[in-house]
Design a protein around this motif. Sequence first.
Motif, PDB file in Angstrom:
ATOM      1  N   GLY A 361      -0.032 -77.503 -49.654  1.00  0.00           N
ATOM      2  CA  GLY A 361      -0.569 -76.513 -48.362  1.00  0.00           C
ATOM      3  C   GLY A 361      -2.297 -77.607 -47.585  1.00  0.00           C
ATOM      4  N   ARG A 362      -3.084 -76.788 -46.931  1.00  0.00           N
ATOM      5  CA  ARG A 362      -4.043 -77.817 -46.671  1.00  0.00           C
ATOM      6  C   ARG A 362      -4.947 -78.492 -48.028  1.00  0.00           C
ATOM      7  NH1 ARG A 362      -8.651 -75.077 -45.278  1.00  0.00           N
ATOM      8  NH2 ARG A 362      -8.813 -76.653 -43.822  1.00  0.00           N
ATOM      9  N   MET A 363      -5.768 -78.358 -47.529  1.00  0.00           N
ATOM     10  CA  MET A 363      -7.300 -79.905 -47.914  1.00  0.00           C
ATOM     11  C   MET A 363      -8.463 -79.100 -47.127  1.00  0.00           C
ATOM     12  SD  MET A 363      -5.931 -82.553 -49.954  1.00  0.00           S
ATOM     13  CE  MET A 363      -5.891 -83.276 -49.015  1.00  0.00           C
ATOM     14  N   GLY A 364      -9.418 -77.825 -48.076  1.00  0.00           N
ATOM     15  CA  GLY A 364     -10.382 -77.141 -47.058  1.00  0.00           C
ATOM     16  C   GLY A 364     -11.585 -78.094 -47.310  1.00  0.00           C
ATOM     17  N   GLU A 365     -12.713 -78.761 -46.011  1.00  0.00           N
ATOM     18  CA  GLU A 365     -13.917 -79.518 -46.451  1.00  0.00           C
ATOM     19  C   GLU A 365     -14.011 -81.055 -46.480  1.00  0.00           C
ATOM     20  OE1 GLU A 365     -16.558 -77.696 -49.590  1.00  0.00           O
ATOM     21  OE2 GLU A 365     -16.170 -74.931 -48.372  1.00  0.00           O
ATOM     22  N   LEU A 366     -12.812 -80.925 -45.384  1.00  0.00           N
ATOM     23  CA  LEU A 366     -12.498 -82.995 -45.136  1.00  0.00           C
ATOM     24  C   LEU A 366     -13.216 -83.605 -44.699  1.00  0.00           C
ATOM     25  CD1 LEU A 366      -8.994 -83.400 -46.831  1.00  0.00           C
ATOM     26  CD2 LEU A 366     -11.415 -84.076 -47.989  1.00  0.00           C
ATOM     27  N   GLY A 367     -13.132 -82.581 -42.879  1.00  0.00           N
ATOM     28  CA  GLY A 367     -13.539 -82.773 -42.239  1.00  0.00           C
ATOM     29  C   GLY A 367     -13.337 -84.242 -41.093  1.00  0.00           C
ATOM     30  N   SER A 368     -13.646 -85.430 -40.319  1.00  0.00           N
ATOM     31  CA  SER A 368     -12.932 -85.826 -39.851  1.00  0.00           C
ATOM     32  C   SER A 368     -12.390 -86.919 -40.984  1.00  0.00           C
ATOM     33  CB  SER A 368     -13.924 -87.196 -39.577  1.00  0.00           C
ATOM     34  OG  SER A 368     -15.060 -87.549 -41.074  1.00  0.00           O
ATOM     35  N   HIS A 369     -12.425 -86.827 -42.616  1.00  0.00           N
ATOM     36  CA  HIS A 369     -11.760 -87.499 -43.406  1.00  0.00           C
ATOM     37  C   HIS A 369     -10.332 -87.322 -43.669  1.00  0.00           C
ATOM     38  CE1 HIS A 369     -15.537 -89.760 -44.741  1.00  0.00           C
ATOM     39  NE2 HIS A 369     -15.605 -88.471 -44.201  1.00  0.00           N
ATOM     40  N   ALA A 370     -10.180 -85.602 -42.974  1.00  0.00           N
ATOM     41  CA  ALA A 370      -8.386 -85.114 -43.039  1.00  0.00           C
ATOM     42  C   ALA A 370      -7.337 -85.868 -43.339  1.00  0.00           C
ATOM     43  CB  ALA A 370      -8.532 -84.022 -42.436  1.00  0.00           C
ATOM     44  N   GLY A 371      -7.361 -86.823 -41.716  1.00  0.00           N
ATOM     45  CA  GLY A 371      -5.937 -87.613 -41.750  1.00  0.00           C
ATOM     46  C   GLY A 371      -5.960 -88.367 -42.952  1.00  0.00           C
ATOM     47  N   SER A 438      -5.839 -75.700 -50.889  1.00  0.00           N
ATOM     48  CA  SER A 438      -7.025 -74.976 -51.438  1.00  0.00           C
ATOM     49  C   SER A 438      -7.284 -73.328 -51.697  1.00  0.00           C
ATOM     50  CB  SER A 438      -7.838 -75.529 -49.531  1.00  0.00           C
ATOM     51  OG  SER A 438      -8.509 -76.944 -50.669  1.00  0.00           O
ATOM     52  N   ARG A 439      -7.812 -73.029 -51.944  1.00  0.00           N
ATOM     53  CA  ARG A 439      -8.333 -71.785 -51.542  1.00  0.00           C
ATOM     54  C   ARG A 439      -7.507 -71.189 -50.437  1.00  0.00           C
ATOM     55  NH1 ARG A 439      -7.312 -68.536 -55.588  1.00  0.00           N
ATOM     56  NH2 ARG A 439      -9.070 -66.472 -55.472  1.00  0.00           N
ATOM     57  N   SER A 440      -7.813 -71.433 -49.228  1.00  0.00           N
ATOM     58  CA  SER A 440      -7.438 -70.674 -47.903  1.00  0.00           C
ATOM     59  C   SER A 440      -6.689 -70.837 -47.789  1.00  0.00           C
ATOM     60  CB  SER A 440      -8.642 -71.744 -46.542  1.00  0.00           C
ATOM     61  OG  SER A 440      -7.919 -73.441 -47.200  1.00  0.00           O
ATOM     62  N   ALA A 441      -5.535 -71.800 -48.523  1.00  0.00           N
ATOM     63  CA  ALA A 441      -3.720 -71.651 -47.955  1.00  0.00           C
ATOM     64  C   ALA A 441      -3.373 -70.008 -49.134  1.00  0.00           C
ATOM     65  CB  ALA A 441      -3.437 -72.957 -48.525  1.00  0.00           C
TER      66      ALA A 441
END
Length: 451
Positions: A361-371, A438-441
Motif C-alpha cells: 500500500g501507500r507510503m506516507g510523508e514522502l512529498g515530492s520524493h514520492a514518485g 504505511s499505517r494510513s493504508a
Amino acid sequence: MDPLTLSEIARMTGALLAAGDPEAVVSRVCKDTRGILPGDLYVALRGERFDGNAFLAEAASKGAVGALCDAEPPVGLPPRFGILSTSDSLAGLTLLAAAWRERLNLRSVVITGSSGKTSTKDFTAAVLATRLRVTATHGNLNNHIGLPLSILSASSTDEAAVWEIGMNHRGEIAPLAGLARPDIGIITGIGSAHIEHLGSRGEIAREKGDLLERVAASGHVILPAADDFLPQLRTRTAARVIEVGIGCGDLRAVNLRTDGEKTRFGIEGDFGTAEGCLPVPGRHMVGNALLAIAAGVLCGIPVEECVAALGSVSLTGGRLSLLTRNGATILDDTYNANPESMIAALDTLASVKGRRIAVLGRMGELGSHAGEAYRRVGARAAASADLLVCVGEEASAIGEAASQTGLADVRHVPDARAAAGLLSELLAPGVTVLLKASRSARLEETLQYLA
C-alpha cells in the motif's frame, strides 16, 4: 514508577495542588481514562480533536487519585480527588518525567533511526533482560508524550532502560534525547521516512544525529557500518563509536542462512564469536539484532549470551510477524512503511521458496520524493514477487513501475477488504504473502478480514 504523593508530584511539576489530600499516594500515571486503574494519576492532555480535561469525572469514578489538568475542573468531583492545576498538562507531564529520570539509577539505551526502531528496541530489551532488570518502551510510544510515559513506568529497582524515540519534524529528537539521558545511543539507519517534512536525507541524518550529541563522552554510540551517513554521524559525538554490520564493522554477522521462517548467522569481530538464530526471516532483522547484541556486550553481557537471548524474542506486532492462513505463510509487516523498509521486506520475500505474493500500500510523508520512491519499490517488487497486489490509488505507482520492470502479474484493489477478498482465492500451501504499507493504508485490516 515508585509510589509518589500528590504533594511530591506538585513539587516535581510546579503544579498547584488545588484539591485532594497532599499525602494521597499515586502508583501510576495514565493519559487515557479507558485504561485508568485505582491509584492512578490521570494526565488531561489536549489534542486537535479532544480535550482530556473533559474526562476528569470519569477518571475519578474509576478510582484515580487525582488529575494533572490545565482547565477549570467540573463541579461535583469527589472531595478526595486531587486536582493538580497547571498552565499546560503536557509540559507538566514532561517535567514530572524529567524529575523522575533524575532519580533513576539505571543505564539507558536510547534508539532512533528511520526504520527498525521498535524491532531493535525489542531485541535490545530481550538481550539486556538476560542479566538485568529492564524497563522498555511499550509498543512504539516514542514521541513527546510516549517517552515521558515510558520514563514514568520505570521503577527505582530497574537496572537498564531501552527507550525508543522518533520524530517527523526538525527539532524533535534533541529534547527527547535530553529527557532520556542516554548512556548508549543507537541509530538504526538513515532513510527517507518523513522526508516530506525534512526535505532531504541529509537533514534527516542531522536530526537523528542530535541523539548522539546527548551521549556523554564516557558513553557509547552504536551505528550501522554500511550506512552512507556514517562519517557524518561519527562527528556528532565524543563517545566511543561501535560499528556493526553484515560482513563489516567491529561486530559482524556472517554466513546468513534463512529457511523462510528463521534466520541463522554467525557473529565475529572485536567482541568474540557466536552462532545465533532469529525467529524471524530477513537480512535487515539481522542488522537490527547486531545493534542489540552490541548494546548487550557494552552492558557486560557475553556475546554468546546476547545471541542466545534472540532465539525466542517476541517482536511488537506488525513487524514481520509470521502467520498462517489456509496453509499459506503471511509476513505481517503492516505497522508502517518507508522506501527503505519496503525494499528490505521485499528482499525478505525474495529469499523464500515457492509462490511469492507482495501486497503493498501507500507510503506516507514522502512529498515530492514520492514518485522516485514508488519507482524504486516497484522495481524491487518485480524482482522479488511472482504477483504484486497494489492496495489503494497511490500504490498504483508501485504497480506501474513493477510492470515496466517486467513483472507480468500486477493487480490493483481499492482497499484492505478488497485485498483480503483477492487473497482468499490465492492462499494455499507453498504460498508466501508479504503485507506492507504505511499505517494510513490500514493494511492490517486485511488480516482481520482473512481471519
